[in-house]
Design an enzyme around this catalytic site. Structure first.
Site, short mmCIF file in Angstrom:
data_model
loop_
_atom_site.label_atom_id
_atom_site.label_comp_id
_atom_site.label_asym_id
_atom_site.label_seq_id
_atom_site.Cartn_x
_atom_site.Cartn_y
_atom_site.Cartn_z
N GLY A 19 0.79 -1.22 0.00
CA GLY A 19 0.00 0.00 0.00
C GLY A 19 0.82 1.27 0.00
O GLY A 19 0.53 2.20 -0.74
N GLU A 84 0.53 -13.52 1.27
CA GLU A 84 -0.36 -13.53 0.11
C GLU A 84 0.31 -14.24 -1.05
O GLU A 84 -0.31 -15.07 -1.74
CB GLU A 84 -0.69 -12.09 -0.33
CG GLU A 84 -1.61 -11.33 0.58
CD GLU A 84 -1.78 -9.90 0.12
OE1 GLU A 84 -2.24 -9.09 0.94
OE2 GLU A 84 -1.43 -9.59 -1.04
#
Length: 1010
Positions: A19, A84
Site C-alpha cells: 500500500g 499472500e
C-alpha cells in the site's frame, strides 16, 4: 479440479500490492481501469473493518481467477504481502490460477535474488523474523518463483498509463481463456485444432495483405469455424467486418452496394461512410483490419466488394469461405484450408449435446446413437438437426425413426434431414417448402404477411420450424435456411413429379423455361420464381396463366446488373390471377396489370422498369392497397398518376417509380404521404415537373435523368430532405433559392446537368452539406457564400469547362476534385488559396474543430487542380517523388507542429497508360527511431486518382492527432524523408510524380494568419 475452481470464483482478479508504495498511484490506476472494463477486482480496500486480514485475503485469493502481483521496492518488507504471495502460488499449483507479476520500479532479478533496494526491504523483514527460518525459506522460494514468471516491467514501458493499458489488455485476453466456453451447449466441438491451425496460417509474416481461403461443402462448418476465429482475434485489429451470406445478398438488386456500405461502415466505425466516394478508402490504408467474406461464389463479388487489396495495410487479414475452390484460385489466396467432416468421437459429442444435453449418449442409447452417426456422416448441421429432433423421445420413437432412415435408399444428408420435415403438419410443411424455394434471406415481416394471406397460420408455424432448427431468424430479421435444408425442401418438391408442370413450386430456370415455352402449366403450380438472366427469351402464350388457377407466388427477376425482361407477351387472355399474393415482374411488358388481379389479396406488387401506365383497366378495390409492402428501397410498388389512388397508399414508406418512361406527372398529394421517406423517380425521362409541396417527411429524393426543368419553390417544406439527386437532368437550368433553407440537406448531386449555369447566391446557408457534386455542369462561378460551408467535405468540379472562378480564401473543402477544369478559371485558388497564410488559417480552424469537437473526419484533405508548378511557399521541394530533410530530435515533442501540407505534380502519358485506368496515390512519412518499433514508414494519406491527360497538382494536408504524437514519442521518432507513391507503379519516366513539396504547419503559421 482446475476447471471447477475457475467456474466457481467470486472475483476475476486479485491484486497483491504494498500500500505505501502503490496504493495512490499505479494500483489505483489499475483498479480503475479494470473496473471500467467491468472486471470484478479485489483489493484490500474492500475489507470490512474488524475482519481478520489474513483469513479474508486467503478467501479472496482462492475466489479469484487471476492474481496480479505488483512488486515494488517495499513489497518484501511486509509479511502480509509475502504470505499472500505464498497462497497465490499454491493456488497456481493446485488450481491452475493465472498469476501475472508487475515489476513496478524494481528489477525482476532483484526480486528473484532479493538484491538491491528490494533486497534491503527483505533484509529488514528477515531481521524481524529470523527465528522463523522455515517461513523465511518459503518466502525466498516464492519470490524466486514469481519473479521468474512472464510479466510486465515498468522500466521497459515509458509511462504508467501505457503500463496500465497493457496489463488490462493482457488480463482481458486471459479472462477470455478462463471463461471460454461459457455455454457448454453451444460450444463448438472438435474445432480446437482447426482453430489453432487457421490462426497459425493467419499469423504468418507477409509483405502484402494475407488472404486465406476456407473451402468445403455446405453444412460442413465453414461459417461457424470462421466466426469463432473472428470473435477470438478481431479485438487485435483496428477495424473488423464479418460479411455473411455474400452469395445470397449479392444476388439481390442493389445487394452488392449494401454489402459495400456495411463493409466500409464497420471497418471505419462510421455509419455515414459513403462507399461510392473513393476518398474514404484512403482511411483504410492506415488501419490494421480483419475482413471475412462468407459464402462467396464468384470472383466478381470480391472485385465489387473490395476492389484492390492495395487499399489495405500488409498487417491486414482477409478470410474467404466458399464452396467453389476456383474463386480462391482466381483471387490468389496464399493458402486454401479444406474443411473436413467431424471425426466420430467429436460427432457423437456434438449430437449428444443436442439429443441428451450432455457430452455423451444416455445409457441404453449408445447403439441407437451410433446408427444416427452412420447417416449424419460427420456433418455438423445434420448432427444438430437430428439431435434436436430426437431430444427427449422414447426409445421406441428412436427405433422407428432409425428404421425409417434405414429404409431410405439414398444415403445423403438431405434424406436424413427429411425426418424433421415429416413431423410437420400440412400448414407447416407448406411454409417450409415456400421458404426453401422462394424466401431464403427475405424479411420475416414480409414473409409472415404472405403466409397469413395464404392461410398458413405463420405465427405458430414459423415458431415450430425455428424450434426444429429447420429455419432461423437472424439479427437483421431475415429468414435463413441452411443450404442442406434448402436442398431438402427443393428435393421434396422434385419428388412430387418427374414432370415440372406437375410440381407445386418451380424455381429452376430450366424447368420454368420448359413449362412456359411449351405452355404446359397445370393447376398444381402454386409458385414460380425465375431468374431471367439465366434463360433465353420466352414468348408467353396469352393463356399461360389461365392454366394455373392456384398460383400464389410469381416472381420474374434478373440477378445481373443489366437485367432485362425475357418473358414477352402481347396480351393476357383473362388470366386467373385471383389467388396471387406476391407479384414481381421486372420489365412488365403490358400497359396495365391483369384485370382480375385482386388488390385486396396482394401482399407485394413490384413491376420495376416497365412501361405500365395504369394499375388496372378497372380498379375496384383500393381500400386494401395499404397492405402493399416492400422489402427493399429499389423495388417498385406502383406506377400510376391516378390521384384517386393516393388515399389508399397512406402506409407507403418507399415509392420507387424508377425507369417509368411513360410517366409524365405525379399526383398532387404525393409528397403529403405521412410515412413516405424515399421517392425514386430516376429515369422517368418524360417527367418535367414536380407538384407543389405542402408538407412531407421525405429524406431521399432521386430525380436522376428526368426532364425536370425546375424545382418547386415549396421544396423548402421538405424539412427532412437529406439526399437530393438531380444528376443528368439535362433540362435543369437553375435551382430555387428556397432550397438553401433545407437545413438537413447533406448530399446535393448536380453532376451532368449540362444546362445548369448558376447556383443560388445563398448556397452558404446550407448547414450540413457533406457532398456537392457539380461535375460536367455549365456553371461559371461558385457563389461567394460557399466560404461559410466549413462542413463541406467533398466538392467535385470535374469537367466543369465553363467554370471561371472559385471563391477567395478561406474556402477549402476537405476533398476537391477539379480535373479537366480550365486552368485560367482556377488562377484565383492557385495564386491565393494555395498561400501558406490561407492554408494556415483554414488548417487552424480544422485543428480547433478536431481538438474541441472530436471531428476527426476533418483531419486531412485533398484537392486536385490543373498545374505543373509547386507553390513557392513550400519550404521543402524536390524533383521526383522523394524529399529528404533533417529535423531536431524533439520534433514531435514540439507542440507547435500541427501538421504537414503536401503537394505533388502528377503526370500521365496516353502512350504508356490506359486512359480508363485509375491509380492509388499515397503520401508516406519516413522516420528514424532509436527503438525497435517495427516499420518506420507511416502512410499519412491515400486517395484514388484517375488518368488525366495533362499535368495536375495534388495539394493536401494532414493534421497530427494525439495518437500520432503518442506513437512517435513512444518510439523516439525523428522524420527524415517523405515519399509519394503511385500504385500500380508506372515504369516510364514521363509518368508518375514529377515534382513534390512539403511544408510543416506550425502554430505560429496559424496565429500569424488569424
Amino acid at each position: 479440479m482446475a476447471s471447477s475452481y475457475r467456474n466457481n470464483k467470486k472475483y476475476d482478479v486479485f491484486v497483491s500490492f504494498r500500500g505505501e508504495d502503490t496504493r495512490d498511484n499505479f494500483t489505483s490506476h489499475l483498479y480503475s481501469a479494470l473496473s471500467r472494463q467491468n472486471i470484478q477486482t479485489f483489493i484490500d480496500d474492500q475489507l470490512n473493518r474488524g475482519d481478520e486480514i489474513s483469513e479474508s485475503l486467503v478467501n479472496a485469493i482462492e475466489a479469484s481467477a487471476i492474481s496480479v502481483i505488483v512488486f515494488s521496492e517495499s513489497y518484501a518488507s511486509s509479511r502480509w504481502c509475502l504470505d499472500e504471495l505464498v497462497r497465490i502460488l499454491e493456488c497456481k499449483k493446485y488450481y491452475a490460477q493465472i498469476v501475472i507479476p508487475v515489476f513496478y520500479r524494481v528489477d525482476p532479478s532483484d526480486v528473484r535474488n532479493q538484491t538491491g533496494s528490494f533486497g534491503d526491504s527483505f533484509s529488514k523483514l528477515e531481521e524481524r523474523s529470523k527465528e522463523n527460518t522455515e517461513k523465511l525459506r518459503s518466502w525466498r522460494t516464492v519470490l524466486k518463483e514469481a519473479a521468474s514468471l512472464s510479466g510486465f516491467h515498468y522500466l521497459n514501458i515509458r509511462c504508467e498509463s501505457e503500463l496500465t493499458n497493457e496489463v488490462v489488455n493482457h488480463i482481458l485476453k486471459r479472462l477470455d481463456e478462463v471463461f471460454q466456453p461459457r455455454d457448454n451447449k453451444n460450444q463448438l466441438v472438435g474445432v480446437e485444432s482447426t482453430v489453432e491451425e487457421i490462426e497459425s496460417l493467419l499469423g504468418v509474416e507477409s509483405k502484402d495483405v494475407y488472404a486465406l481461403g476456407i473451402w468445403g461443402i455446405g453444412g460442413i462448418g465453414k461459417t461457424a469455424i470462421t466466426r469463432a476465429i473472428f470473435d477470438k482475434i478481431s479485438g487485435d485489429f483496428e477495424g473488423s467486418c464479418f460479411l455473411e451470406n455474400v452469395r445470397d445478398e449479392s444476388q439481390r438488386l442493389g445487394g452488392l452496394a449494401c454489402l459495400r456500405q456495411k463493409l466500409l461502415s464497420n471497418l471505419l466505425k462510421d455509419k455515414n461512410a459513403m462507399p461510392y466516394i473513393d476518398l474514404n478508402f484512403r482511411r483504410l490504408s492506415r488501419m490494421k483490419v480483419l475482413i471475412v467474406f462468407d459464402d462467396v461464389i464468384c470472383f466478381s463479388q470480391l472485385e465489387s466488394l473490395i476492389g484492390s487489396l492495395d487499399w489495405l495495410t500488409p498487417v491486414s487479414r482477409i478470410i474467404i469461405t466458399t464452396r467453389n475452390k476456383q474463386v480462391l484460385r482466381n483471387w490468389g489466396v496464399r493458402k486454401i484450408y479444406e474443411m473436413k467432416a467431424l471425426e466420430y468421437h467429436h460427432a457423437i459429442e456434438l449430437f449428444s449435446r443436442h439429443a441428451f444435453k450432455q457430452n455423451h449418449p444416455d445409457v441404453g442409447y449408445e447403439k441407437l446413437s451410433s446408427k444416427v452417426m452412420k447417416y449424419a456422416q460427420g456433418v455438423p448441421l445434420a448432427l444438430k438437426v437430428l439431435g434436436c429432433f430426437l431430444h427427449k423421445r422414447e426409445k421406441e420413437v428412436w427405433e422407428s425413426a432409425i428404421d425409417k432412415l434405414q429404409r431410405i435408399l439414398h444415403p445423403s444428408i438431405l434424406e436424413v434431414l427429411k425426418i424433421s420435415y415429416d413431423s410437420l403438419d400440412d400448414k407447416e410443411k407448406n411454409i417450409f417448402l415456400d421458404v426453401a424455394c422462394f424466401f431464403q434471406g427475405e424479411d420475416v415481416d414480409l414473409v409472415m404477411k404472405f403466409f397469413n394471406a395464404s392461410g398458413f397460420y405463420p405465427e405458430i408455424g414459423m415458431s415450430v420450424l425455428v424450434d426444429k432448427s429447420l429455419i432461423a431468424i437472424d439479427s437483421y430479421n431475415k429468414i435463413t435456411v441452411h443450404d442442406l435444408l434448402q436442398e431438402l425442401g427443393r428435393e421434396i418438391v422434385r419428388q412430387e413429379s418427374t414432370n415440372p408442370e406437375n410440381r407445386s413450386r418451380l424455381w429452376h430456370h430450366e424447368d420454368i423455361y420448359e413449362v412456359l415455352t411449351y405452355n404446359t402449366g397445370t393447376e398444381k403450380i402454386e409458385g414460380i420464381c425465375l431468374d431471367m438472366s439465366k434463360v433465353k427469351e420466352i414468348r408467353l402464350n396469352p393463356n399461360t396463366f389461365t392454366k394455373m388457377p392456384k398460383l400464389r407466388f410469381l416472381k420474374f427477376y434478373g440477378s445481373s446488373v443489366n437485367g432485362e425482361n425475357k418473358c414477352k407477351i402481347s396480351y393476357l387472355q383473362d388470366p386467373r390471377f385471383a389467388e396471387v399474393k406476391y407479384l414481381h415482374w421486372y420489365g412488365y411488358p403490358l400497359k396495365s396489370l391483369p384485370s382480375n388481379l385482386s388488390a385486396e389479396k396482394l401482399v407485394l406488387l413490384e413491376v420495376p422498369d416497365s412501361d405500365i401506365e395504369r394499375l388496372w383497366d378497372c380498379v375496384k378495390h383500393y381500400s386494401k392497397l395499404n397492405q402493399i409492402i416492400h422489402a427493399a428501397c429499389n423495388k417498385l410498388i406502383a406506377k400510376t398518376p391516378n390521384p384517386t389512388l393516393m388515399p389508399s397508399l397512406n402506409k407507403l414508406v418507399i415509392l420507387n417509380l424508377r425507369g417509368s418512361k411513360s410517366l409524365k406527372s405525379l399526383p398532387a398529394r404525393i409528397f403529403n404521404l405521412e410515412f413516405l421517406i424515399k421517392l425514386d423517380l430516376s429515369g422517368c425521362s418524360k417527367l418535367k415537373r414536380l407538384p407543389q409541396i405542402l408538407s412531407g417527411n421525405i429524406s431521399w429524393l432521386l430525380l436522376r435523368g428526368t426532364a425536370i426543368k425546375e424545382l418547386p419553390s415549396s421544396i423548402e417544406l421538405l424539412h427532412r430532405l437529406g439526399y437530393l439527386d438531380l444528376s443528368d437532368c439535362k433540362s435543369l437550368k437553375c435551382l430555387p433559392s428556397s432550397l438553401c433553407k433545407v437545413k438537413s440537406l447533406g448530399v446535393l448531386d448536380l453532376s451532368g446537368c449540362s444546362n445548369l449555369e448558376r447556383l443560388p447566391e445563398c448556397l452558404g446557408q446550407l448547414s450540413s452539406p457533406m457532398l456537392l457534386n457539380l461535375a460536367k455542369t455549365n456553371i461559371e462561378r461558385i457563389p461567394e457564400s460557399i466560404i461559410q460551408l466549413f462542413v463541406l467535405r467533398y466538392l467535385l468540379l470535374n469537367y466543369s469547362e465553363r467554370l471561371q472562378s472559385l471563391p477567395k480564401p478561406p474556402f477549402l473543402a476537405r476533398g476537391l476534385d477539379a480535373d479537366h477544369c480550365p486552368l485560367q478559371s482556377l488562377l484565383g485558388i492557385v495564386e491565393d488559396a494555395l498561400r501558406i497564410q490561407h492554408m494556415g488559417h483554414v488548417l487552424a480552424v480544422r485543428w480547433k474543430e478536431i481538438r474541441e469537437k472530436g471531428d476527426f473526419s476533418m483531419d486531412k484533405g485533398h484537392i486536385v487542380l490543373p498545374g505543373n508548378e509547386i507553390p513557392k511557399w513550400f519550404k521543402f521541394q524536390s524533383v521526383g517523388s522523394f524529399i529528404t530533410w533533417e529535423m531536431p530530435p524533439d520534433f514531435f515533442n514540439n507542440s507547435r507542429v500541427q501538421g504537414i501540407v503536401f503537394c505533388a505534380i502528377l503526370a500521365f502519358s496516353d502512350r504508356h497508360v490506359d486512359c480508363g485506368r485509375w491509380f492509388s496515390f499515397s503520401f508516406e512519412l519516413k522516420v528514424k527511431t532509436t527503438k525497435d518499433c517495427g516499420p518506420h514508414d507511416t502512410r499519412l494519406f491515400q486517395s484514388r486518382v484517375n488518368y488525366v491527360e495533362s499535368d495536375h497538382l495534388h495539394l493536401g494536408y494532414y493534421l497530427f492527432c494525439e495518437e500520432d504524437f503518442n506513437g512517435f514519442w513512444k518510439c523516439n521518432c525523428i522524420p527524415e524523408a517523405v515519399q509519394f507513391n503511385v500504385c500500380p507503379p508506372l515504369e516510364c519516366q514521363c509518368c508518375g510524380v514529377k515534382k513534390c513539396g512539403i511544408h510543416l504547419l506550425h502554430a505560429r503559421d496559424s496565429m500569424n494568419s488569424m
